[in-house]
Design an enzyme around this catalytic site. Structure first.
Site, PDB file in Angstrom:
ATOM      1  N   TYR A   1       0.871  -1.176   0.000  1.00 30.96           N
ATOM      2  CA  TYR A   1       0.000   0.000   0.000  1.00 30.96           C
ATOM      3  C   TYR A   1       0.911   1.230   0.000  1.00 30.96           C
ATOM      4  O   TYR A   1       1.709   1.423   0.919  1.00 30.96           O
ATOM      5  CB  TYR A   1      -0.909   0.012   1.237  1.00 30.96           C
TER       6      TYR A   1
ATOM      7  N   HIS B   1     -16.552  -4.591  -2.826  1.00 26.66           N
ATOM      8  CA  HIS B   1     -15.109  -4.818  -2.922  1.00 26.66           C
ATOM      9  C   HIS B   1     -14.686  -6.030  -2.097  1.00 26.66           C
ATOM     10  O   HIS B   1     -15.059  -6.166  -0.931  1.00 26.66           O
ATOM     11  CB  HIS B   1     -14.367  -3.568  -2.423  1.00 26.66           C
TER      12      HIS B   1
END
Length: 368
Positions: free
Chosen positions: A115, A301
């Protein structure tokens, strides 16, 4: 109207449910338009719902002969679609101004999941505008590397020094300024196209209450541990000075990512639920939005183990029609679902995100 069996042999369906509307052919294209009922009550047909549909196509350059179909060879492919996702009213954005929020030569580590966080300053200031469309800018060749992008609103008390560097998110050495970025204002996921706001709604920018600094979080998915990847992906925000009636926002509901949420291996189906409780929505909406909020689109998601997601809505303890669902979830096709009719979420309602997983092909615990 044909169907196929487990041996991939095509057979003519005794119940013909597909109807040719028109056909045309020129030197380069053959175009067929056909129709059928969503539910044909034919065991050889697949019902068409709001879930993702994998459309498989194949063709041969010669017409079908008396012996049947000609083998398509390499002329074949597949595409995930949501056939019942309503058409969105596209307002021309060709002449509208825009700005890009893109990473600058980010070195993607040779590890499964990264990330990456980068701070940006919104260039539109001092006067209210509405963002009407957000488009992903995925570096060519990195379509499978960039898994999702989140945009967070940060504290307005920061200064421009926070723009100087990006850093791996959730890292012990992550800058403190990143910790001020908690509210999601936009989300995009793999396979999705640009998001167009409805004609009466826009994402507000430019006022003192709007985000000045934003944090862009990019999830890089590198399961093959490829080395030397450099990425410049991001988002394009198209905006207008012609204001819309309503401001847009984001409400997140689901399962918090933590070590307490895990899925055992070898499970054909495993269900987890994330609860946005009545107390939560009462606190979130009661003072600021007593009349509730209007939901016009939903982005479901999940990751590779995800098989189905259902967004359940309860009002006064009674379950309403599903807010959104996908019983055929495709990890590589995570597109916004535009609701046919806006749904009101009131203080005191309940939202339950129901996630179905399969880990039959895994031998280790899955940490979600």
């Amino acid at each position: 109207d044909y169907f196929t069996d487990e041996n991939r042999v095509l057979k003519k369906d005794p119940q013909q449910d597909y109807h040719l509307e028109y056909a045309m052919e020129n030197s380069t294209h053959t175009i067929l338009a056909f129709s059928r009922e969503l539910h044909t009550c034919d065991t050889n047909d697949k019902s068409i719902t709001e879930s993702t549909v994998r459309v498989i196509w194949a063709y041969h350059h010669k017409d079908m002969g008396e012996a049947g179909q000609n083998y398509h060879g390499a002329n074949r492919g597949t595409k995930s679609l949501r056939l019942l996702n309503p058409e969105r009213e596209e307002v021309s954005s060709a002449s509208l101004p825009y700005f890009d929020l893109t990473n600058k030569n980010v070195p993607v580590p040779d590890k499964d999941t990264t990330y990456w966080c980068q701070m940006f300053k919104i260039p539109v200031q001092h006067e209210k505008h509405h963002v009407t469309k957000v488009e992903p800018l995925i570096q060519k060749g990195h379509e499978n590397l960039v898994h999702h992008i989140l945009l967070y609103q940060c504290s307005s008390n920061l200064n421009d020094s926070v723009l100087d560097y990006g850093h791996e998110c959730y890292h012990p050495n992550m800058p403190d300024s990143f910790l001020t970025c908690e509210t999601v204002i936009f989300a995009w996921a793999i396979g999705g196209e640009g998001f167009t706001y409805p004609p009466h709604v826009g994402l507000s920018i430019g006022t003192a209450a709007d985000p000045l600094f934003v944090l862009m979080e990019v999830h890089y998915d590198n399961p093959s541990f490829t080395e030397g990847l450099i990425d410049n992906s991001g988002l394009r925000l198209i905006y207008t000075p012609v204001l819309r009636k309503y401001d847009a926002g984001v409400i997140e509901a689901g399962l918090w990512v933590s070590l307490f949420h895990n899925i055992p291996p070898g499970m054909p189906e495993f269900v987890s639920e994330g609860h946005c409780t009545l107390e939560c929505l009462e606190e979130a909406l009661g003072a600021e939005r007593p009349a509730g909020i209007q939901v016009f689109a939903v982005l479901l998601h999940a990751h590779l183990a995800g098989r189905a997601i259902r967004m359940r809505h309860f009002h006064n303890g009674e379950e309403q029609k599903l807010l959104a669902y996908d019983d055929e979830f495709d990890f590589n096709f995570q597109e916004f679902q535009y609701l046919k009719e806006e749904r009101t979420i009131l203080p005191g309602d309940n939202l339950v995100t129901e996630c179905h997983y399969s880990t039959v092909d895994r031998i280790r615990m899955t940490w979600v």
